[in-house]
Motif scaffolding. Sequence first.
Motif, PDB file in Angstrom:
ATOM      1  N   GLU B 271       0.870  -1.139  -0.007  1.00 34.46           N
ATOM      2  CA  GLU B 271       0.043   0.058  -0.033  1.00 34.46           C
ATOM      3  C   GLU B 271       0.822   1.292  -0.164  1.00 34.46           C
ATOM      4  O   GLU B 271       0.533   2.219  -0.073  1.00 34.46           O
ATOM      5  CB  GLU B 271      -1.016  -0.089   1.187  1.00 34.46           C
ATOM      6  CG  GLU B 271      -0.306  -0.043   2.537  1.00 34.46           C
ATOM      7  CD  GLU B 271       0.123  -1.161   3.015  1.00 34.46           C
ATOM      8  OE1 GLU B 271       0.209  -2.303   2.247  1.00 34.46           O
ATOM      9  OE2 GLU B 271       0.336  -1.346   4.357  1.00 34.46           O
ATOM     10  N   SER B 274       3.294   2.970  -5.494  1.00 37.09           N
ATOM     11  CA  SER B 274       2.664   3.874  -6.628  1.00 37.09           C
ATOM     12  C   SER B 274       1.899   2.479  -7.818  1.00 37.09           C
ATOM     13  O   SER B 274       2.533   1.299  -7.444  1.00 37.09           O
ATOM     14  CB  SER B 274       3.678   4.626  -7.450  1.00 37.09           C
ATOM     15  OG  SER B 274       4.494   3.691  -8.184  1.00 37.09           O
ATOM     16  N   PRO B 302      -9.292  -3.065   1.285  1.00 40.33           N
ATOM     17  CA  PRO B 302     -10.078  -1.979   0.805  1.00 40.33           C
ATOM     18  C   PRO B 302     -11.496  -2.190   0.959  1.00 40.33           C
ATOM     19  O   PRO B 302     -12.404  -1.308   0.804  1.00 40.33           O
ATOM     20  CB  PRO B 302      -9.549  -1.410  -0.287  1.00 40.33           C
ATOM     21  CG  PRO B 302      -8.921  -2.429  -1.111  1.00 40.33           C
ATOM     22  CD  PRO B 302      -8.285  -3.636  -0.046  1.00 40.33           C
ATOM     23  N   PHE B 308     -10.799   1.841   6.797  1.00 46.29           N
ATOM     24  CA  PHE B 308     -10.326   3.397   6.394  1.00 46.29           C
ATOM     25  C   PHE B 308     -10.527   4.071   7.432  1.00 46.29           C
ATOM     26  O   PHE B 308     -10.269   5.256   7.594  1.00 46.29           O
ATOM     27  CB  PHE B 308     -11.677   3.932   5.239  1.00 46.29           C
ATOM     28  CG  PHE B 308     -11.106   3.228   3.854  1.00 46.29           C
ATOM     29  CD1 PHE B 308     -10.257   3.833   3.155  1.00 46.29           C
ATOM     30  CD2 PHE B 308     -11.671   1.970   3.532  1.00 46.29           C
ATOM     31  CE1 PHE B 308      -9.867   3.249   1.928  1.00 46.29           C
ATOM     32  CE2 PHE B 308     -11.343   1.402   2.478  1.00 46.29           C
ATOM     33  CZ  PHE B 308     -10.446   2.015   1.636  1.00 46.29           C
ATOM     34  N   MET B 312      -5.828   2.362   7.712  1.00 41.93           N
ATOM     35  CA  MET B 312      -5.326   2.839   6.385  1.00 41.93           C
ATOM     36  C   MET B 312      -4.600   4.385   6.427  1.00 41.93           C
ATOM     37  O   MET B 312      -3.484   4.554   5.795  1.00 41.93           O
ATOM     38  CB  MET B 312      -6.678   3.069   5.332  1.00 41.93           C
ATOM     39  CG  MET B 312      -6.107   3.629   3.972  1.00 41.93           C
ATOM     40  SD  MET B 312      -5.031   2.387   3.187  1.00 41.93           S
ATOM     41  CE  MET B 312      -4.147   3.585   2.153  1.00 41.93           C
ATOM     42  N   HIS B 318       1.161   5.982   3.547  1.00 45.96           N
ATOM     43  CA  HIS B 318       0.398   4.862   2.422  1.00 45.96           C
ATOM     44  C   HIS B 318      -0.106   5.883   1.330  1.00 45.96           C
ATOM     45  O   HIS B 318      -0.414   6.901   1.716  1.00 45.96           O
ATOM     46  CB  HIS B 318      -0.884   4.544   3.437  1.00 45.96           C
ATOM     47  CG  HIS B 318      -0.602   3.487   4.536  1.00 45.96           C
ATOM     48  ND1 HIS B 318      -1.527   3.039   5.067  1.00 45.96           N
ATOM     49  CD2 HIS B 318       0.535   2.788   4.386  1.00 45.96           C
ATOM     50  CE1 HIS B 318      -0.964   1.872   5.983  1.00 45.96           C
ATOM     51  NE2 HIS B 318       0.227   1.922   5.504  1.00 45.96           N
ATOM     52  N   TRP B 319       0.156   5.383   0.316  1.00 51.09           N
ATOM     53  CA  TRP B 319      -0.296   5.838  -0.941  1.00 51.09           C
ATOM     54  C   TRP B 319      -1.728   5.503  -1.197  1.00 51.09           C
ATOM     55  O   TRP B 319      -2.664   6.507  -1.335  1.00 51.09           O
ATOM     56  CB  TRP B 319       0.508   5.073  -2.256  1.00 51.09           C
ATOM     57  CG  TRP B 319       1.811   5.896  -2.477  1.00 51.09           C
ATOM     58  CD1 TRP B 319       2.621   6.169  -1.586  1.00 51.09           C
ATOM     59  CD2 TRP B 319       1.760   6.952  -3.494  1.00 51.09           C
ATOM     60  NE1 TRP B 319       3.528   7.065  -2.156  1.00 51.09           N
ATOM     61  CE2 TRP B 319       3.142   7.507  -3.388  1.00 51.09           C
ATOM     62  CE3 TRP B 319       1.073   6.945  -4.681  1.00 51.09           C
ATOM     63  CZ2 TRP B 319       3.603   8.217  -4.398  1.00 51.09           C
ATOM     64  CZ3 TRP B 319       1.486   7.593  -5.751  1.00 51.09           C
ATOM     65  CH2 TRP B 319       2.942   8.555  -5.568  1.00 51.09           C
ATOM     66  N   ARG B 320      -2.272   4.287  -1.443  1.00 53.83           N
ATOM     67  CA  ARG B 320      -3.521   3.972  -1.578  1.00 53.83           C
ATOM     68  C   ARG B 320      -3.770   2.354  -1.392  1.00 53.83           C
ATOM     69  O   ARG B 320      -2.703   1.764  -1.605  1.00 53.83           O
ATOM     70  CB  ARG B 320      -3.910   4.165  -3.099  1.00 53.83           C
ATOM     71  CG  ARG B 320      -3.363   3.068  -4.125  1.00 53.83           C
ATOM     72  CD  ARG B 320      -3.363   3.961  -5.454  1.00 53.83           C
ATOM     73  NE  ARG B 320      -2.084   4.678  -5.635  1.00 53.83           N
ATOM     74  CZ  ARG B 320      -2.118   5.432  -6.849  1.00 53.83           C
ATOM     75  NH1 ARG B 320      -2.783   5.323  -7.852  1.00 53.83           N
ATOM     76  NH2 ARG B 320      -0.719   5.945  -6.868  1.00 53.83           N
TER      77      ARG B 320
END
Lengths: 361, 389
Positions: B271, B274, B302, B308, B312, B318-320
């Motif tokens: 996570e 990129s 997710p 979330f 997260m 954390h990027w995504r």
Amino acid sequence: MEIHQLVVSASPGDAVTSAALGFQTLLQRVGPSGLFARYVDPALHGTVFPLTVYEACAQPDDLLVYHVSIGEPEITRFLLGRPERLILVYHNITPAEYFATLDPAFAGLLACGRAELCLLRGRADMALAVSRYNARELESFGYQDVRLSPLPVDVSALREVEPDVATVAELESLDGPLILFVGQLLPHKRPDLLLYAYHALTTHLLPDAHLVLLGPGRIERYRRALQTYVAELNLDRARITGWVTREQLAAYYARADVFATMSEHEGVCVPLLEAMSFDVPVVARDYGAVSETMGDAGLLLPPDDDPFLVAEALAEVLTSEGLRAEMVCRGRDRLAGIDAEAAYGAFLGHLVDLVGTGAGM
Amino acid sequence: MESKPDIDDLVARLRSRVASRRRSGAYPAGLEEEMTGHFQRILHQRRAPAPLPDLQGPVATAGQALPLEAKRIPAVSGLPGGEVFHKTVARVVGRQTEGILQQVQGFARPVQAALEALVAAVQELEKTIHVDVAQSLDALYERQAAQERVLAAAGFADRRVRAPGFQPWFSSERFEDAFRGSREEMLARYRGLAQRLVGTERVLDVGCGRGEFLELLAEAGVSARGVDIDPDLVKRAAERGLSVAEEDAIRYLSDLDDQSLGGIVLIQVIEHFSAQEIVDFVALAADKVRSGGTVFVETVNPQSLYVFAHAMFLDPTHWRPVHPAYLAFLFREAGFAHVDIEWRSPPPVGDALEPAPPDSPAASLHNENVRRLNQLLFAPQDYLVVAIR
């Protein structure tokens, strides 16, 4: 009553000085009329006189025409302390930010210019603008009843000049199409963007195209940077010439295949019309008074900075015969709508309107 | 004046031509910035060359004094008979004068030649320093910028370089302690996973952090090495005698020989990647892991809204989150023979909604709703992709 004109700085070849000299010839038909300036180029001594000379012969019932293109606190102070009636002719003032780091003193004068326009608002009896764009700007400073008084441009004059023989011969020896820019080599004219686009054009589309940037480079550092940039990108078909004689200028226009300017600020942009008078198609970006000067005769690009879009536009104009013919044709139509005599007439008309309303005239 | 529609059409056509050439790569991305940058550097950063003092003039003047000759010594005099006197003296000392002049000449000629050579060399040097060096420097800057762009586009950018804005003053170890649980908790949580790698040779723990999983692998007798880009964490792990490398994981992996790993483990790491790094990682894993080897990727799920609200966004780096179906798809596409998803870390008991007692009215409908809500809000917080090469 006498009608006299004032400019901040008078120098040969300068658009504002030329316009004022044209008006002077007209005004002298009806009576004595002088042109005065705060700074006079030695080449114009005897034609244009220092402001102090005017003070010696001034009459309170005179009419003063002040051509505004930059700030000059001394002239503004002078005008605010004088009783003569005043007409402003607005030629527009280049936004100061283009010069903030390059020439802070000049930037200061430009910024002053806009402030002084506001100071003179209550003092001016009439405000004239040489383009609709300029008129809108004056109105944004609170001026009311701004009238349009187009620059008297004699579009056939340059056409009638005999092109310089040596320049003609030299340009004829060039193979490939020639892109011409005429104007001051200063940041707001964006000659740098034209170089980026030319680089893209010769790298990807038309490797044999030539570029000529023709005009005075008043800021040596900027002119030298352009020169260095051309050398470092190996743009060996691009050249930067200083200011040239009218005969040489005519030779460049006569040889040019397209006229291009990336300028971001124009109060009028006479070179667009000069190019059209030589049947040279024009490419420019939509800033200031460019679109109203150009009419529908040129290729008007949107005001963004994409050198590839400019390169594609230049290539299109240079290679599409149909488009060129159409642009040349529209250029002639556009010039047919420009009448220097009518412009002089309009100027005189505005003067008569003001004088006619004045007491004791 | 409004431009006519045909000009607008032409401009639109030109625009779409530019766009399509950009897409095809014929027009390089970022060229405009590069050219503007180059011009601005020339305009604002380069000092104007200071003019050299005139060296040629004085050297040439000095050269005009040569050759030194006795006859160039004037004998004129204002006194009566003075000129005769001077000429007589000159004749008498002529031999000595010539001798001295010859000696001086022997000195002056080579000095003059040396001076001329020096002036020429200085002028040549000045040209080199002010023009050539500046040009070379600009060319180097531009080449460096171009290479960095290419690397970034290929996903090989160093993540420490790419996020220069985030430089926390707290230590990563304090952060791990505060939010990821104590070392003991971590050991307990992942011991089972480590056990599943018993019998595997050469496991790489990507993003090994403080090295708990490496410890577990050592405990299970599995040979392993860790890689992490955080120097603090790598230092701590090395102090505990673990084999760790401080490097970008993608770069480290790409330097390994193909099929040289028995397994790869990523625990709460992907996570941070990129989108480009994720696809690059999976492709590299397919190359570097031997047939039959296992890749474990554990990450936040997710599909759980609970995540979330908790894990997260707790970690600022954390990027995504990565969707489990996407990650499983990637491994399958990369050629892994068997890909499975396991759900891990259900929310703590007491957080999820309680079903109604079975005999209450409308219980089955209510309980189905609770089940659905729980599935949406309280799905397991992590998932583990198990990919077998």
